[in-house]
Motif scaffolding. Sequence first.
Motif, PDB file in Angstrom:
ATOM      1  N   ASN A  25      46.145  45.662  37.144  1.00 29.01           N
ATOM      2  CA  ASN A  25      46.434  44.239  37.219  1.00 29.01           C
ATOM      3  C   ASN A  25      45.862  43.788  38.554  1.00 29.01           C
ATOM      4  O   ASN A  25      46.282  44.277  39.610  1.00 29.01           O
ATOM      5  N   VAL A  26      44.871  42.910  38.489  1.00 29.50           N
ATOM      6  CA  VAL A  26      44.181  42.441  39.697  1.00 29.50           C
ATOM      7  C   VAL A  26      44.539  40.977  39.898  1.00 29.50           C
ATOM      8  O   VAL A  26      44.417  40.168  38.979  1.00 29.50           O
ATOM      9  N   ARG A  27      44.995  40.656  41.102  1.00 31.32           N
ATOM     10  CA  ARG A  27      45.358  39.280  41.432  1.00 31.32           C
ATOM     11  C   ARG A  27      44.448  38.752  42.521  1.00 31.32           C
ATOM     12  O   ARG A  27      44.085  39.469  43.440  1.00 31.32           O
ATOM     13  N   LEU A  28      44.079  37.485  42.385  1.00 28.47           N
ATOM     14  CA  LEU A  28      43.342  36.787  43.438  1.00 28.47           C
ATOM     15  C   LEU A  28      44.378  36.078  44.299  1.00 28.47           C
ATOM     16  O   LEU A  28      45.119  35.212  43.812  1.00 28.47           O
ATOM     17  N   LEU A  29      44.458  36.464  45.552  1.00 24.62           N
ATOM     18  CA  LEU A  29      45.441  35.884  46.460  1.00 24.62           C
ATOM     19  C   LEU A  29      44.944  34.547  47.001  1.00 24.62           C
ATOM     20  O   LEU A  29      43.750  34.241  46.949  1.00 24.62           O
ATOM     21  N   ARG A  30      45.856  33.772  47.527  1.00 21.33           N
ATOM     22  CA  ARG A  30      45.507  32.444  48.055  1.00 21.33           C
ATOM     23  C   ARG A  30      44.425  32.503  49.126  1.00 21.33           C
ATOM     24  O   ARG A  30      43.642  31.583  49.284  1.00 21.33           O
ATOM     25  N   ASP A  31      44.390  33.602  49.885  1.00 23.69           N
ATOM     26  CA  ASP A  31      43.404  33.699  50.963  1.00 23.69           C
ATOM     27  C   ASP A  31      42.046  34.213  50.487  1.00 23.69           C
ATOM     28  O   ASP A  31      41.139  34.426  51.279  1.00 23.69           O
ATOM     29  N   GLY A  32      41.902  34.430  49.170  1.00 16.32           N
ATOM     30  CA  GLY A  32      40.628  34.865  48.613  1.00 16.32           C
ATOM     31  C   GLY A  32      40.485  36.363  48.463  1.00 16.32           C
ATOM     32  O   GLY A  32      39.525  36.836  47.855  1.00 16.32           O
ATOM     33  N   HIS A  33      41.411  37.144  49.003  1.00 16.57           N
ATOM     34  CA  HIS A  33      41.364  38.592  48.857  1.00 16.57           C
ATOM     35  C   HIS A  33      41.941  39.003  47.499  1.00 16.57           C
ATOM     36  O   HIS A  33      42.634  38.219  46.844  1.00 16.57           O
TER      37      HIS A  33
ATOM     38  N   VAL B  86      46.057  19.811  42.064  1.00 11.73           N
ATOM     39  CA  VAL B  86      46.462  20.906  41.201  1.00 11.73           C
ATOM     40  C   VAL B  86      46.713  22.122  42.080  1.00 11.73           C
ATOM     41  O   VAL B  86      45.839  22.535  42.847  1.00 11.73           O
ATOM     42  N   ASP B  87      47.917  22.680  41.989  1.00  6.80           N
ATOM     43  CA  ASP B  87      48.280  23.840  42.795  1.00  6.80           C
ATOM     44  C   ASP B  87      48.272  25.084  41.914  1.00  6.80           C
ATOM     45  O   ASP B  87      49.186  25.301  41.123  1.00  6.80           O
ATOM     46  N   VAL B  88      47.217  25.880  42.017  1.00  2.21           N
ATOM     47  CA  VAL B  88      47.136  27.145  41.285  1.00  2.21           C
ATOM     48  C   VAL B  88      47.774  28.195  42.175  1.00  2.21           C
ATOM     49  O   VAL B  88      47.264  28.520  43.241  1.00  2.21           O
ATOM     50  N   SER B  89      48.897  28.747  41.731  1.00  5.01           N
ATOM     51  CA  SER B  89      49.631  29.681  42.574  1.00  5.01           C
ATOM     52  C   SER B  89      49.123  31.110  42.442  1.00  5.01           C
ATOM     53  O   SER B  89      49.336  31.927  43.335  1.00  5.01           O
ATOM     54  N   ALA B  90      48.471  31.444  41.334  1.00  9.39           N
ATOM     55  CA  ALA B  90      47.962  32.808  41.175  1.00  9.39           C
ATOM     56  C   ALA B  90      46.955  32.871  40.043  1.00  9.39           C
ATOM     57  O   ALA B  90      47.023  32.106  39.093  1.00  9.39           O
ATOM     58  N   LEU B  91      46.038  33.783  40.177  1.00  9.30           N
ATOM     59  CA  LEU B  91      45.118  34.138  39.106  1.00  9.30           C
ATOM     60  C   LEU B  91      45.237  35.648  38.955  1.00  9.30           C
ATOM     61  O   LEU B  91      45.194  36.381  39.939  1.00  9.30           O
ATOM     62  N   ALA B  92      45.395  36.112  37.731  1.00  8.54           N
ATOM     63  CA  ALA B  92      45.531  37.550  37.516  1.00  8.54           C
ATOM     64  C   ALA B  92      44.767  37.960  36.270  1.00  8.54           C
ATOM     65  O   ALA B  92      44.664  37.198  35.308  1.00  8.54           O
ATOM     66  N   ILE B  93      44.225  39.165  36.304  1.00  9.10           N
ATOM     67  CA  ILE B  93      43.521  39.724  35.156  1.00  9.10           C
ATOM     68  C   ILE B  93      44.017  41.147  34.927  1.00  9.10           C
ATOM     69  O   ILE B  93      44.478  41.814  35.850  1.00  9.10           O
ATOM     70  N   ASN B  94      43.932  41.593  33.693  1.00  5.21           N
ATOM     71  CA  ASN B  94      44.227  42.979  33.354  1.00  5.21           C
ATOM     72  C   ASN B  94      42.920  43.656  33.004  1.00  5.21           C
ATOM     73  O   ASN B  94      42.096  43.097  32.281  1.00  5.21           O
ATOM     74  N   VAL B  95      42.732  44.848  33.545  1.00  9.25           N
ATOM     75  CA  VAL B  95      41.485  45.579  33.396  1.00  9.25           C
ATOM     76  C   VAL B  95      41.794  46.987  32.888  1.00  9.25           C
ATOM     77  O   VAL B  95      42.628  47.683  33.479  1.00  9.25           O
ATOM     78  N   THR B  96      41.132  47.395  31.824  1.00 10.40           N
ATOM     79  CA  THR B  96      41.277  48.763  31.338  1.00 10.40           C
ATOM     80  C   THR B  96      40.512  49.701  32.265  1.00 10.40           C
ATOM     81  O   THR B  96      39.346  49.460  32.572  1.00 10.40           O
ATOM     82  N   ILE B  97      41.172  50.755  32.705  1.00 11.35           N
ATOM     83  CA  ILE B  97      40.524  51.745  33.560  1.00 11.35           C
ATOM     84  C   ILE B  97      39.729  52.692  32.660  1.00 11.35           C
ATOM     85  O   ILE B  97      40.296  53.289  31.739  1.00 11.35           O
TER      86      ILE B  97
END
Length: 97
Positions: free
Chosen positions: A39-47, A7-18
Amino acid sequence: MSSDVAVDVSALAINVTIPEALRWTDTRRGEEFLLTTLNVRLLRDGHLAAKAYGRPTAGGRGTYVSFPVPDREELAALVAEAAARAGELWTAHRGLG
């Protein structure tokens, strides 16, 4: 799904209210925006990568443009806490509803 298919997950993203106390304004093309969402994304390298979005302070919808997140300790903490909470929610998922 068979175990021989990766399974190739290309991105994970969340929206956060400031939270209101952490919001700021920025200007794009001569229009001032109040930034209210990350909008916060988890990059492939974990950052993590984050961009801010908001609405024009003069009212109306305006355009959907991203702004950089200022290098402020409290915003970095918000991003980290949001990512940790999202991880908890993903871990506890109950499948398709």
